[in-house]
Design a protein around this motif. Structure first.
Motif, PDB file in Angstrom:
ATOM      1  N   ILE A  14      17.767   0.094 -18.942  1.00 59.09           N
ATOM      2  CA  ILE A  14      17.991  -1.331 -18.679  1.00 59.09           C
ATOM      3  C   ILE A  14      19.470  -1.564 -18.390  1.00 59.09           C
ATOM      4  O   ILE A  14      19.826  -2.306 -17.476  1.00 59.09           O
ATOM      5  CB  ILE A  14      17.497  -2.203 -19.856  1.00 59.09           C
ATOM      6  CG1 ILE A  14      15.964  -2.167 -19.917  1.00 59.09           C
ATOM      7  CG2 ILE A  14      18.011  -3.633 -19.730  1.00 59.09           C
ATOM      8  CD1 ILE A  14      15.382  -2.804 -21.159  1.00 59.09           C
ATOM      9  N   SER A  18      20.969  -3.005 -14.980  1.00 56.94           N
ATOM     10  CA  SER A  18      21.819  -4.192 -15.032  1.00 56.94           C
ATOM     11  C   SER A  18      23.148  -3.943 -14.321  1.00 56.94           C
ATOM     12  O   SER A  18      23.636  -4.796 -13.575  1.00 56.94           O
ATOM     13  CB  SER A  18      22.060  -4.580 -16.488  1.00 56.94           C
ATOM     14  OG  SER A  18      22.974  -5.647 -16.575  1.00 56.94           O
ATOM     15  N   ALA A 130       6.374  -6.554 -16.012  1.00 51.84           N
ATOM     16  CA  ALA A 130       7.782  -6.209 -16.236  1.00 51.84           C
ATOM     17  C   ALA A 130       8.556  -7.421 -16.757  1.00 51.84           C
ATOM     18  O   ALA A 130       9.312  -7.313 -17.728  1.00 51.84           O
ATOM     19  CB  ALA A 130       8.406  -5.670 -14.954  1.00 51.84           C
ATOM     20  N   LEU A 134      10.316  -7.734 -20.425  1.00 52.64           N
ATOM     21  CA  LEU A 134      11.757  -7.989 -20.528  1.00 52.64           C
ATOM     22  C   LEU A 134      12.034  -9.248 -21.352  1.00 52.64           C
ATOM     23  O   LEU A 134      12.962  -9.273 -22.169  1.00 52.64           O
ATOM     24  CB  LEU A 134      12.382  -8.098 -19.137  1.00 52.64           C
ATOM     25  CG  LEU A 134      12.489  -6.778 -18.383  1.00 52.64           C
ATOM     26  CD1 LEU A 134      12.846  -7.028 -16.925  1.00 52.64           C
ATOM     27  CD2 LEU A 134      13.496  -5.848 -19.040  1.00 52.64           C
ATOM     28  N   LYS A 135      11.217 -10.288 -21.173  1.00 54.51           N
ATOM     29  CA  LYS A 135      11.387 -11.510 -21.958  1.00 54.51           C
ATOM     30  C   LYS A 135      11.129 -11.242 -23.443  1.00 54.51           C
ATOM     31  O   LYS A 135      11.835 -11.767 -24.307  1.00 54.51           O
ATOM     32  CB  LYS A 135      10.468 -12.619 -21.449  1.00 54.51           C
ATOM     33  CG  LYS A 135      10.959 -13.235 -20.159  1.00 54.51           C
ATOM     34  CD  LYS A 135      10.048 -14.358 -19.710  1.00 54.51           C
ATOM     35  CE  LYS A 135      10.577 -15.026 -18.453  1.00 54.51           C
ATOM     36  NZ  LYS A 135       9.736 -16.158 -18.051  1.00 54.51           N
ATOM     37  N   GLN A 138      14.144  -9.534 -24.763  1.00 55.43           N
ATOM     38  CA  GLN A 138      15.232 -10.510 -24.932  1.00 55.43           C
ATOM     39  C   GLN A 138      15.059 -11.267 -26.238  1.00 55.43           C
ATOM     40  O   GLN A 138      16.014 -11.451 -26.998  1.00 55.43           O
ATOM     41  CB  GLN A 138      15.247 -11.506 -23.771  1.00 55.43           C
ATOM     42  CG  GLN A 138      15.728 -10.953 -22.458  1.00 55.43           C
ATOM     43  CD  GLN A 138      15.551 -11.973 -21.342  1.00 55.43           C
ATOM     44  OE1 GLN A 138      15.687 -13.181 -21.547  1.00 55.43           O
ATOM     45  NE2 GLN A 138      15.239 -11.492 -20.157  1.00 55.43           N
TER      46      GLN A 138
END
Length: 151
Positions: A14, A18, A130, A134-135, A138
């Motif tokens: 990740i 990023s 995806a 990812l959420k 987070q």
């Protein structure tokens, strides 16, 4: 952790992704004299309207000192205005100028192009999965003070 395991670690990948995205955004946005952070401010002002500097800072997860630099640069280039709030003179309201508003369409197109590049070969279900994952990640690492704001 062995090197091979490290390169297969989710967090590592990740981070690399990023980093690549940040570089691509800055390259493409740089053609318009913008950084990624500046474009995010323009995007939120264009979509949400005039906001206080504090609201923008919280929405974008930016430290006050970093926000000041972004605001100063956007002001210098005539992309935003900064005026005292009518309700509280200590609060500074940030709004787009016509020049800043004109950049919004370019920013949206750049984001679409990068998003298409990023998701090439992915089905709609894979994209949705995806984003969902990812959420969830987070939420798992979001600082406690920011979790309360989202609930």
């Amino acid at each position: 952790m062995k090197e091979k395991e490290f390169h297969n670690a989710l967090g590592y990948n990740i981070h690399v992704l990023s980093h690549f995205l940040q570089n691509i955004y800055n390259e493409k946005l740089g053609e318009h004299g913008l950084t990624h952070s500046q474009s995010r401010v323009i995007y939120f002002l264009a979509t949400c309207g005039s906001q206080s500097q504090t609201e923008l800072q919280q929405r974008l997860y930016i430290r006050p000192s970093s926000m000041n630099g972004i605001i100063d640069s956007l002001l210098k280039h005539g992309r935003i205005t900064k005026e005292s709030s009518v309700r509280d003179k200590r609060t500074k309201m940030i709004a787009l100028t016509p020049s800043g508003q004109n950049l919004h369409a370019s920013i949206i197109q750049i984001v679409r192009d990068i998003e298409n590049q990023l998701t090439t070969g992915m089905s709609d279900d894979e994209k949705s999965t995806a984003v969902s994952l990812l959420k969830k990640m987070q939420d798992n690492i979001r600082p406690e003070e920011l979790r309360r704001d989202r609930e």
